[in-house]
Design an enzyme around this catalytic site. Sequence first.
Site: not given
Length: 381
Positions: A237, A360-362
């Site tokens: 990620l 998204f993706e954190g």
Amino acid sequence: MALLYTDEQKDFINMVKEFADENLSTKDIQKYDQEGECPPELFKPAFDMGLHMLEIPEKYGGAGLSYETTAMIFEKLASYDAGYAITLVSTFVALRSVMIAGNEAQIQHFADVIAPGAFAAFALSEADAGTDAGSVQATATRDGDDYILNGEKAFITNGSLADIFVGIFRTSDDGNKGLSAFIVEKSRGGITAGKHEDKMGLRLSNTTNVTFDHVRVPASNLIGEEGHGLKVALNSLNLSRAFVATLAVGIMQRALDESVKYAQKRTQFKQPIMKFEAVQEMLANMAIQTEASRLMVNNTMKMMDAGSLVRKEGAMTKTFVTDAVQQVTSDAVQIFGGYGVSKEFPVEKLMRDCKVFQIFEGTNQIQRVTVAHELDREYRQ
């Protein structure tokens, strides 16, 4: 643009532009956006062109392009439709986990599965395990030379399209150290995708829950070692969150392009609104934010090409760029005025598509925590 592109990079970008002009017509994109559809056949030309194999090294049958060049290609593609682009990019998210922590046989197997024209998906999130990835409850139970996988994953991009997954499952009760990463082929059975989420934006992208019901995989599908799953996921990620920022740059560039063209032709008080200082200021700020974001992405891609896992830099890039795209698309809607909120004009969709990039993706909130932790660590040395 401030970037100095090589001739090869220019050729790739022009090639993708020609591809998108031919295959992603505005009429079709509007239809799929309104209906929230992600038709698999729409991606066949992309597979034929090899866009799903760009990051895979040549020795495994891929194009072996750098992160830097691949990002440039997908920035251009996202300027046509970010949902289309992220459907392809999600395969890379799964790939990076295998590339970082997998063995030669696993990398080759992954490449062989997707090469004919297939999607992959990265399955980490659950209903109660989003930002807190250590709360994953889906299990992997050892049974002889196999593992048996059970549980439900949430908000999985390509959930109903994927032929191969990289999934994070709990192999012990030892908190974050109890998670492990697995390659899971859909052909093994027991994998069911839920309904496609009716999302605000990126509606061409397929997002579903995915249920794993007694899915048996060989122990050779374990990526790395037991207990290293969270590390595998986070390292992947780190790269992916920086890369998705390039899609946001594509949205920003499209918003700027559409806004300048509109401001040049839209007249009020007998002159183009481009002549008004308030509009000029907005356009100038949009251009500055777009260019700064592009440069930030490019520098991070170069760091990734040099072997860095960009824990801090990826978080900084993702946060800066995906915050900036909110302002740029909002200003685009403002420049279009009443037409800006009409689905007949493109900027309304751009504004809807970009919101989820902060999530998204954190989330960007957790990215700031990551940056602060890295700063604390660096200054203590």
